[in-house]
Design an enzyme around this catalytic site. Structure first.
Site, PDB file in Angstrom:
ATOM      1  N   ASP A  39      24.298  75.731   1.804  1.00  0.00           N
ATOM      2  CA  ASP A  39      23.750  76.437   2.103  1.00  0.00           C
ATOM      3  C   ASP A  39      24.070  78.597   1.817  1.00  0.00           C
ATOM      4  O   ASP A  39      23.702  79.099   2.977  1.00  0.00           O
ATOM      5  CB  ASP A  39      24.096  76.401   3.873  1.00  0.00           C
ATOM      6  CG  ASP A  39      23.906  75.291   4.630  1.00  0.00           C
ATOM      7  OD1 ASP A  39      23.270  74.307   3.591  1.00  0.00           O
ATOM      8  OD2 ASP A  39      24.385  74.577   5.355  1.00  0.00           O
ATOM      9  N   GLU A  95      14.392  71.678   7.313  1.00  0.00           N
ATOM     10  CA  GLU A  95      15.181  73.209   7.784  1.00  0.00           C
ATOM     11  C   GLU A  95      15.357  73.956   7.197  1.00  0.00           C
ATOM     12  O   GLU A  95      14.816  74.278   5.311  1.00  0.00           O
ATOM     13  CB  GLU A  95      16.619  72.204   7.930  1.00  0.00           C
ATOM     14  CG  GLU A  95      17.235  71.446   6.790  1.00  0.00           C
ATOM     15  CD  GLU A  95      18.275  70.487   6.627  1.00  0.00           C
ATOM     16  OE1 GLU A  95      18.585  71.157   8.313  1.00  0.00           O
ATOM     17  OE2 GLU A  95      19.199  70.287   5.563  1.00  0.00           O
TER      18      GLU A  95
END
Length: 334
Positions: free
Chosen positions: A44, A215
């Site tokens: 991420d 997401e």
């Protein structure tokens, strides 16, 4: 003897010239970052530019109970990275207990704000969600700004995770976030202490772009249009990937155009949850995580960087993931 000596000298000259040509060829080939660019398991990645320095703030890719801190990495040239360990630790967040992930870091009014997800809440009765910390320097140390989540409940079906910040040309700060196949956009107060109503009076505007959305939201503006990017598939699965849409407003409507980043069976799998770097001369880099070939643990994710290009109509071209990474590039040229 004289003729033999001439031959030896000639042979030595040829060898010398050959060696010089090899050295010149190596000198002409620019150094590249290589991929992955960070040592260890990180996911991420949030890329940012502060002054003349590139920064990456990643999730520490471990089981949730061990995700209790964030490291950061800085570079002047995209090739050589310096680690800054523990820039935000769970001890600084009174309401968090585990599962710190998905940083989004921005500068605002001379301070640095670190947005994050914590606790992986499943319903409104649990404590957790999206928090924000603040520091005087990009490398921290960061301290909790609010003493509670900025968003700690579900709205429009969106789990409060995977936030990203976007500042429009008029100075307005928006935050886009969401998991569980729903995405929301909110308008932040100028000091990031809360949210404000949008022009239509709503606080939480659902902007879910497509059924495939999962997401990892990201928004940017280029040539007057708003680009919305996100991750699809399962983050622990080979089909993890990135798709995008374009709209005339940050509120949408967004209609999915297609995938631009995905696995390459020759390089790596599970490529997704990305961020972007844009240089002053409109060169673009995508920073993302992926799983090296042969790795089976869902936590074995590594951070990589590659170039991103647009066509003449402003559409994002399919991104080639590489083992080489990108050449050195200093901000301001060089």
């Amino acid at each position: 003897m004289r003729q033999g000596g001439i031959r030896v000298l000639a042979l030595a000259a040829v060898i010398s010239l050959g060696a010089f040509a090899v050295q010149a060829a190596h000198a002409a080939k620019p150094a590249t970052s290589g991929n992955p660019i960070l040592p260890g398991w990180y996911a991420d990645p949030e890329a940012a530019v502060f002054g003349d320095t590139y920064w990456i703030y990643p999730t520490t890719s471990k089981p949730y109970a061990e995700q209790r801190y964030f490291d950061a990495f800085s570079s002047k040239d995209l090739v050589n990275w310096t680690k800054h360990p523990g820039v935000l630790k769970i001890e600084a967040i009174t309401w968090a207990k585990e599962a710190l992930w998905a940083p989004s870091v921005v500068e605002n009014g001379g301070k640095y704000y670190f947005f994050f997800s914590a606790n992986d809440i499943k319903n409104d009765s649990e404590v957790g969600g999206i928090g924000v910390a603040v520091a005087d320097k990009p490398e921290g140390p960061y301290r909790d700004l609010l003493g509670k989540p900025l968003i700690g409940t579900f709205h429009n079906g969106a789990q409060p995770i995977d936030q990203t910040l976007f500042q429009d040309d008029d100075g307005t700060w928006y935050m886009i976030y969401g998991g569980w196949k729903h995405a929301n956009l909110v308008k932040l107060k100028p000091d990031f202490t809360g949210i404000e109503p949008l022009p239509d009076g709503t606080l939480y505007k659902e902007i879910t772009p497509a059924p495939e959305y999962v997401e990892g939201s990201l928004m940017f503006k280029r040539n007057g249009r708003y680009y919305y990017m996100w991750s699809e598939g399962g983050w622990g699965e080979p089909d993890y990937s990135v798709a995008y849409a374009i709209a005339e407003s940050p509120l949408g409507p967004f209609k999915r155009i297609g995938k631009v980043l995905q696995s390459d069976p020759k390089v790596a799998t599970s490529a997704g949850h990305h961020s972007l770097i844009r240089t002053p001369d409109d060169q673009w880099y995508i920073v993302y995580h992926r799983r090296p070939l042969g790795e089976t643990s869902r936590h074995h994710r590594a951070t990589a960087i590659d170039r991103m290009y647009f066509d003449d109509q402003g559409r994002i071209l399919p991104i080639q993931i590489t083992a080489e990474g990108v050449p050195a590039r200093r901000l301001g040229g060089g």
